[in-house]
Design a protein around this motif. Sequence first.
Motif, PDB file in Angstrom:
ATOM      1  N   ARG A 110       0.835  -1.210   0.000  1.00 27.67           N
ATOM      2  CA  ARG A 110       0.000   0.000   0.000  1.00 27.67           C
ATOM      3  C   ARG A 110       0.868   1.258   0.000  1.00 27.67           C
ATOM      4  NH1 ARG A 110      -4.010   0.746   4.861  1.00 27.67           N
ATOM      5  NH2 ARG A 110      -3.132   2.778   5.217  1.00 27.67           N
ATOM      6  N   GLU A 113       2.466   1.646  -3.407  1.00 30.85           N
ATOM      7  CA  GLU A 113       1.456   2.115  -4.357  1.00 30.85           C
ATOM      8  C   GLU A 113       1.193   3.608  -4.167  1.00 30.85           C
ATOM      9  OE1 GLU A 113      -3.295   1.369  -5.202  1.00 30.85           O
ATOM     10  OE2 GLU A 113      -2.127  -0.229  -4.261  1.00 30.85           O
ATOM     11  N   PHE A 114       1.071   4.036  -2.925  1.00 26.31           N
ATOM     12  CA  PHE A 114       0.854   5.454  -2.630  1.00 26.31           C
ATOM     13  C   PHE A 114       2.023   6.287  -3.137  1.00 26.31           C
ATOM     14  CE2 PHE A 114       1.415   9.192   0.058  1.00 26.31           C
ATOM     15  CZ  PHE A 114       0.152   9.761   0.019  1.00 26.31           C
ATOM     16  N   ARG A 115       3.238   5.784  -2.883  1.00 29.99           N
ATOM     17  CA  ARG A 115       4.438   6.517  -3.309  1.00 29.99           C
ATOM     18  C   ARG A 115       4.486   6.613  -4.831  1.00 29.99           C
ATOM     19  NH1 ARG A 115      10.469   4.706  -1.712  1.00 29.99           N
ATOM     20  NH2 ARG A 115       9.902   3.003  -3.091  1.00 29.99           N
ATOM     21  N   ALA A 116       4.137   5.534  -5.524  1.00 31.83           N
ATOM     22  CA  ALA A 116       4.166   5.539  -6.992  1.00 31.83           C
ATOM     23  C   ALA A 116       3.103   6.486  -7.549  1.00 31.83           C
ATOM     24  CB  ALA A 116       3.947   4.129  -7.520  1.00 31.83           C
ATOM     25  N   LYS A 117       1.893   6.444  -7.000  1.00 29.84           N
ATOM     26  CA  LYS A 117       0.809   7.301  -7.496  1.00 29.84           C
ATOM     27  C   LYS A 117       1.079   8.774  -7.240  1.00 29.84           C
ATOM     28  CE  LYS A 117      -3.044   4.082  -7.335  1.00 29.84           C
ATOM     29  NZ  LYS A 117      -4.314   3.743  -6.677  1.00 29.84           N
ATOM     30  N   SER A 118       1.687   9.077  -6.098  1.00 31.29           N
ATOM     31  CA  SER A 118       1.916  10.479  -5.738  1.00 31.29           C
ATOM     32  C   SER A 118       3.210  11.018  -6.336  1.00 31.29           C
ATOM     33  CB  SER A 118       1.937  10.638  -4.219  1.00 31.29           C
ATOM     34  OG  SER A 118       3.068   9.977  -3.676  1.00 31.29           O
ATOM     35  N   GLY A 119       4.053  10.133  -6.796  1.00 32.23           N
ATOM     36  CA  GLY A 119       5.333  10.572  -7.349  1.00 32.23           C
ATOM     37  C   GLY A 119       6.286  11.058  -6.269  1.00 32.23           C
TER      38      GLY A 119
END
Length: 148
Positions: A110, A113-119
């Motif tokens: 999770r 995923e958060f890090r990837a989506k937020s950049g």
Amino acid sequence: MPFFILAGVIFVFAVIFALYVRGVREKYIETIQRLRVQRRRKEIDMGDAQNDIAIRKENVKLLERHMETLRLEHEREKRRLAEEAAAGEERTALSVLESMGRVSQEDIDRAEEFRAKSGSEASIEEVLVLLEIVSPEEVQNAKATSRR
């Protein structure tokens, strides 16, 4: 006649004295009743205090048992970490958090995923804190443990 006057004066004094004694007696009875009520209240307070003491003693016993359990867990964790260090394994703060059971693989996924989506360029540990999965203190302790 002087006898009747003397008897009358004595009778008046006797009546006055009897009324005085009666008033004093009533005050003493009131005082005794008030003291009995106070004694009952104190006995109740003492019973409450004794119950409170018993509860606190039981709580102390429970806390001592809990502290002993925590001490044993800490000793086991120290031994495990020492064994891993002796085996030459590289430990990261994330692996320490995982081995302590503070984060699961789902939590890590999770966070990634958060890090990837937020950049975001924040570390996984920082994202775990941001998502309120772990506290900053837990991450600090894990980093300190991973450096050992």
